[in-house]
Design an enzyme around this catalytic site. Structure first.
Site, mmCIF file in Angstrom:
data_model
loop_
_atom_site.group_PDB
_atom_site.id
_atom_site.type_symbol
_atom_site.label_atom_id
_atom_site.label_comp_id
_atom_site.label_asym_id
_atom_site.label_seq_id
_atom_site.Cartn_x
_atom_site.Cartn_y
_atom_site.Cartn_z
ATOM 1 N N ASN A 1 -10.559 -4.621 0.029
ATOM 2 C CA ASN A 1 -10.659 -3.556 -0.972
ATOM 3 C C ASN A 1 -9.815 -3.878 -2.209
ATOM 4 O O ASN A 1 -8.820 -4.591 -2.110
ATOM 5 C CB ASN A 1 -10.193 -2.223 -0.371
ATOM 6 C CG ASN A 1 -11.315 -1.493 0.339
ATOM 7 O OD1 ASN A 1 -12.456 -1.524 -0.104
ATOM 8 N ND2 ASN A 1 -10.993 -0.847 1.444
ATOM 9 N N ARG B 1 0.831 -1.204 0.000
ATOM 10 C CA ARG B 1 0.000 0.000 0.000
ATOM 11 C C ARG B 1 0.866 1.255 0.000
ATOM 12 O O ARG B 1 0.529 2.252 -0.656
ATOM 13 C CB ARG B 1 -0.941 0.001 1.218
ATOM 14 C CG ARG B 1 -1.748 1.292 1.314
ATOM 15 C CD ARG B 1 -2.741 1.276 2.455
ATOM 16 N NE ARG B 1 -3.325 2.609 2.636
ATOM 17 C CZ ARG B 1 -4.251 2.911 3.538
ATOM 18 N NH1 ARG B 1 -4.720 1.977 4.340
ATOM 19 N NH2 ARG B 1 -4.709 4.145 3.643
ATOM 20 N N CYS C 1 -18.616 -2.662 2.339
ATOM 21 C CA CYS C 1 -17.819 -1.463 2.612
ATOM 22 C C CYS C 1 -18.430 -0.761 3.823
ATOM 23 O O CYS C 1 -19.651 -0.767 3.995
ATOM 24 C CB CYS C 1 -17.819 -0.534 1.400
ATOM 25 S SG CYS C 1 -16.937 1.023 1.647
ATOM 26 N N TYR D 1 -15.646 9.652 -0.871
ATOM 27 C CA TYR D 1 -14.613 9.465 -1.896
ATOM 28 C C TYR D 1 -14.872 10.298 -3.148
ATOM 29 O O TYR D 1 -13.983 10.448 -3.984
ATOM 30 C CB TYR D 1 -14.481 7.978 -2.248
ATOM 31 C CG TYR D 1 -13.735 7.215 -1.187
ATOM 32 C CD1 TYR D 1 -12.344 7.150 -1.195
ATOM 33 C CD2 TYR D 1 -14.409 6.576 -0.152
ATOM 34 C CE1 TYR D 1 -11.653 6.464 -0.210
ATOM 35 C CE2 TYR D 1 -13.734 5.894 0.841
ATOM 36 C CZ TYR D 1 -12.355 5.840 0.805
ATOM 37 O OH TYR D 1 -11.673 5.173 1.796
ATOM 38 N N HIS E 1 -17.298 2.935 -3.386
ATOM 39 C CA HIS E 1 -16.561 4.204 -3.267
ATOM 40 C C HIS E 1 -16.950 5.221 -4.344
ATOM 41 O O HIS E 1 -16.249 6.208 -4.555
ATOM 42 C CB HIS E 1 -15.040 3.979 -3.273
ATOM 43 C CG HIS E 1 -14.538 3.388 -2.003
ATOM 44 N ND1 HIS E 1 -13.192 3.216 -1.727
ATOM 45 C CD2 HIS E 1 -15.199 2.913 -0.910
ATOM 46 C CE1 HIS E 1 -13.049 2.671 -0.531
ATOM 47 N NE2 HIS E 1 -14.257 2.469 -0.024
#
Length: 442
Positions: free
Chosen positions: A150, A96, A172, A257, A202
């Protein structure tokens, strides 16, 4: 031991696992989980042992009849499972960090699930999830897969399209948190309001109606966006200060988002400043995780610590427990999840995964019909769904051109030479997790 429910959690060494265990404990009377298998890989063995020991302490303190098993052997765990949950991170947090650092170093949004970073998280994750599905077909063909890895929407769509596995639900925590926090902003109990979400993971919008049938959406928009101190409901997104005239015109509440798409210049400037002064969000999360696991080592800790909320995934695991509970008991709970579209949103292909409000039945999610979006929402939604389709195809095939098309289409990536340069750098950085792109002859 009498017959009960067997649940397998892949990514069992996650810092989120204590919330999952807490959720099962508090529902034990109606959801008798007798076997909980926590599965991880060799690189996650230490965390699995720490969080597994804590899970055993939690179960013992609660006095429930549940055996907690720890294993690195996924197939051993999956045999005859009733439900499988996935909360894994291929490449761990170090991957990440690269997903965020590399785009930011090129002046682009660097974010876990959006832009270039989100695409590469999908590329690493989809093949692993599809391997899990193949094991499930053999070892637990009647099980439900509850995914909160995710990017949840793309993972769900990959399972539906390429895994040919219908018993999957994507989860989510953004809609979950919105229901609680937005109800509070309106001075209402969330049980007295109906939230209808529609879109993709998102990238969804929603409306709110009270028990008298009154639409409260524009009222909430004014509360959330019509003041200077509006706050976000997402830990890694700073605020909700969008341009008032634009968000008012939606007449639907955008998810947090959307800030990346509606206010890209501001979000990018803030990210670049943070990157310069503090590093990436992933590096901060890594620090929080280290602190959490130090807490988890305490042999006297037998409950979920409050510090877990700082991790950024509040209510994820508890919502997963409720989905399982509602399927097992046909409770028909109203929840927002990723599931097959089947005409729920007429602007998107029927076989797509969409994130919509559903009734969770014994046969899985049954979506509330939505229909068609207005142009304000429809254009961005269709572009992003096409980008997701290309990303999933690239993850499965390892095709360079298909991936470049996804990069070119993504609104958060500058097309042309910049897109190709960032893509090539990320491919090289994650090479060990992307074998499909590096086969001989490619």
């Amino acid at each position: 031991m009498s017959k009960g429910i067997k649940i397998v959690t892949i990514g069992g060494g996650s810092s989120y696992t204590p919330e999952l265990v807490e959720g099962f404990i508090k529902r034990y009377d109606e959801l008798p989980v007798r076997e909980l298998w926590l599965v991880d890989i060799e690189a996650g063995k230490e965390k699995l042992e720490i969080v597994g020991a804590m899970a055993k302490r939690m179960v013992k303190a609660a006095g429930v009849d549940c055996e907690v098993h720890l294993t690195l052997d996924r197939r051993e765990a999956l045999k005859d499972a009733d439900f499988v949950t996935t909360q894994l991170r291929v490449g761990l947090l170090d991957a990440r960090i690269l997903d965020e650092r590399i785009p930011l170093s090129h002046g682009l949004i660097g974010q876990e699930t959006n832009g270039a970073g989100g695409i590469f998280k999908a590329l690493r994750t989809v093949p692993v999830i599809l391997d899990i599905v193949e094991d499930m077909k053999e070892l637990c063909p009647n099980a439900w897969l509850i995914n909160f890895t995710n990017p949840a929407g793309m993972v769900t769509e990959a399972v539906l399209r390429y895994g040919n596995w219908d018993k999957v639900v994507g989860l989510c925590n953004i809609p979950v948190n919105a229901v609680f926090e937005e109800a509070a902003l309106l001075g209402e109990n969330n049980r007295d309001l109906f939230f209808q979400f529609a879109g993709i993971n998102h990238l969804h919008w929603h409306t709110i109606t009270d028990k008298n049938g009154k639409d409260r959406t524009d009222e909430l928009i004014k509360v959330m966006y019509g003041q200077d101190d509006a706050k976000s409901i997402v830990a890694n997104i700073k605020d909700n200060n969008l341009i008032w005239e634009q968000v008012e015109n939606l007449h639907m509440v955008p998810c947090p988002y959307h800030n990346y798409y509606y206010y890209t210049d501001k979000m990018l400037a803030e990210e670049l400043e943070d990157f310069k002064n503090n590093g990436t969000r992933a590096e901060k999360v890594k620090e929080i995780e280290h602190e959490l696991f130090e807490l988890y080592k305490d042999p006297n800790l037998d409950y979920k610590p409050k510090q877990l909320a700082e991790r950024g995934g509040a209510r994820y695991s508890d919502a997963a427990c409720e989905i399982i509970n509602s399927i097992h008991n046909d409770k028909r709970t109203t929840m927002t999840v990723s599931t097959r579209n089947n005409g729920t949103i007429t602007d998107l292909p029927a076989e797509s995964a969409v994130e919509v409000t559903c009734t969770i039945t014994g046969k899985g999610p049954v979506p509330y019909n939505f229909g068609s979006f207005k142009p304000q929402e429809r254009g961005l939604l269709q572009v992003m769904k096409s980008m997701e389709e290309l990303t999933i195809e690239a993850a499965v095939t390892g095709d360079y051109g298909t991936l470049l098309q996804a990069f070119t289409m993504n609104p958060l990536i500058t097309s042309g030479d910049v897109a190709k340069e960032v893509m090539d750098e990320l491919l090289e950085a994650h090479k060990q997790y992307l074998p499909a792109f590096f086969k001989e002859g490619k």
